[in-house]
Design an enzyme around this catalytic site. Structure first.
Site, PDB file in Angstrom:
ATOM      1  N   GLN A  82       0.724  -0.728   0.075  1.00  0.00           N
ATOM      2  CA  GLN A  82       0.017  -0.051   0.137  1.00  0.00           C
ATOM      3  C   GLN A  82       1.286   1.063   0.386  1.00  0.00           C
ATOM      4  OE1 GLN A  82      -3.257   0.533  -0.663  1.00  0.00           O
ATOM      5  NE2 GLN A  82      -3.573  -1.520  -0.539  1.00  0.00           N
ATOM      6  N   SER A  83       1.445   0.679  -1.099  1.00  0.00           N
ATOM      7  CA  SER A  83       3.414   2.149  -0.816  1.00  0.00           C
ATOM      8  C   SER A  83       2.356   4.002  -1.437  1.00  0.00           C
ATOM      9  CB  SER A  83       4.170   1.928  -1.391  1.00  0.00           C
ATOM     10  OG  SER A  83       5.237   2.659  -1.989  1.00  0.00           O
ATOM     11  N   ASN A  84       2.395   4.513  -0.635  1.00  0.00           N
ATOM     12  CA  ASN A  84       1.676   5.867  -1.064  1.00  0.00           C
ATOM     13  C   ASN A  84       2.795   6.502  -2.461  1.00  0.00           C
ATOM     14  OD1 ASN A  84      -0.778   6.388   0.443  1.00  0.00           O
ATOM     15  ND2 ASN A  84       0.656   7.042   2.183  1.00  0.00           N
ATOM     16  N   CYS A 101       4.472   4.137  -4.120  1.00  0.00           N
ATOM     17  CA  CYS A 101       4.079   3.456  -4.718  1.00  0.00           C
ATOM     18  C   CYS A 101       3.102   4.234  -5.999  1.00  0.00           C
ATOM     19  CB  CYS A 101       4.623   2.553  -5.337  1.00  0.00           C
ATOM     20  SG  CYS A 101       5.840   1.538  -4.737  1.00  0.00           S
TER      21      CYS A 101
END
Ligand SMILES: *Cc1c(COP(=O)(O)O)cnc(C)c1O
Length: 333
Positions: free
Chosen positions: A74-76, A78
């Protein structure tokens, strides 16, 4: 005058500096001012876009047509990279880690919609082999005739640092517009780049404020070392050419690691309660991975009397709203 390296305009800036009157009053401490970097864009929201303004400019300057980066499922960071790539007509390859079922929600959903090439690895393999994965995907793109540019976790490196150095210029104006001189600026620290940029920027732009990073993973020493490392690399690369008047060895690096909770992207009930309280009190949404933990940390420290004598503190709202949705089950109404 400080000279910035090349930059492309991606973020909606300046963002507002907002006073959170109601929650401040409830706490009886200093006024909490929130720098609304959750408003740097709609789907592009958050702190990463400020760093990408410089990082992607560098990629374009080098003639690259593909961005490769990495992070949690859930990387912001990325997600922001994937959207920027779509905006600029670049290819993007994401190296993600997850031990779950890779549920198509939140940021991951936006990654897919943005047309990213998504590669998910189990956590153990990811941490062991990350460099290898970067090499491997680079080779694949090179062989296909593309020119890849590698962006580290959170775009936290000597280039990304410029994002929050520049943001400090905005803060300088915010402070003077509101006639305040806060002694403390608080941010969540995940890969340290925001803290590194703010720490250097606060000095370069004479904010006279200390920066405290509230760690959301790892430990205190990790972030002290990481911020130092990024600052040294930044100074080494730009120190002689960009009119930088800053003694990086004299910068104070403050990390509070008391509110990490169970670990990265995992939070205690206190954090979820804080998120719900701020949403209902101020209409501002925090996230459980970064800003919720840091804000809970700030509020707890205020309650413990740590900011006595300070009239104003600044909290950088670094975004993260899409990370809220996959954790909806942790809220009880
Ligand atoms: C990445 C991120 C942070 C942490 O910033 P770093 O520069 O990686 O330390 C804080 N908040 C949100 C919402 C983020 O996505």
């Amino acid at each position: 005058m400080l000279e910035y390296p090349s930059r492309i305009k991606l973020a909606q800036t300046p963002t507002p500096l907002q006073c959170l009157d109601r929650i401040s009053e409830r706490l009886g401490g200093p006024r909490i001012w929130m720098k609304r970097d959750d408003l740097t864009g709609s789907a592009l929201s958050g702190n990463k876009i400020r760093k990408l303004e410089f990082v992607v400019a560098q990629a374009l300057e080098e003639g690259c047509d593909t961005l490769i980066t990495c992070g949690g499922l859930q990387s912001n960071h990325c997600r922001a990279t994937a959207i920027v790539a779509a905006q600029l007509g670049l290819k993007v390859c994401l190296i993600l880690r997850d031990d779950g079922d890779g549920e198509m929600d939140g940021n991951l959903f936006l990654d897919h919609l943005s047309g990213a090439n998504i590669n998910i690895f189990p956590r153990r393999d990811y941490f062991k082999n990350l460099n290898q994965y970067f090499d491997q995907f680079s080779k694949t793109y090179l062989q296909a005739g593309n020119k890849p540019f590698l962006i580290p976790t959170g775009a936290s490196d000597e280039i990304g640092i410029w994002g929050y150095i520049a943001a400090c210029e905005e803060l300088k104006k915010d402070f003077s517009d509101n006639n305040i001189s806060p002694k403390t600026i608080v941010t969540a620290s995940g890969s340290g780049g925001t803290q590194a940029g703010l720490t250097a920027g606060s000095d370069l732009h004479n904010l006279n404020a200390d920066v405290i990073g509230f760690a959301v993973c790892d430990d205190q020493q990790y972030f002290i070392d990481k911020v130092n490392k990024d600052l040294s690399a930044w100074y080494e690369r730009y120190g002689n050419s960009h009119n930088i008047q800053c003694d990086i060895t004299g910068l104070k690096i403050s990390v509070n690691a008391d509110y990490i909770g169970p670990g990265y992207a995992r939070a205690d009930k206190n954090v979820f309660d804080m998120i719900a309280e701020l949403a209902s009190t101020e209409g501002v949404f925090l996230d459980p991975v970064y800003t919720g933990k840091a804000f809970y940390g700030l509020v707890s420290e205020i309650k413990a009397g740590k900011f006595q004598g300070e009239s104003d503190v600044v909290f950088i709202h670094t975004g993260g709203i899409f990370g809220l949705f996959p954790q909806r089950k942790n809220f009880s109404f």
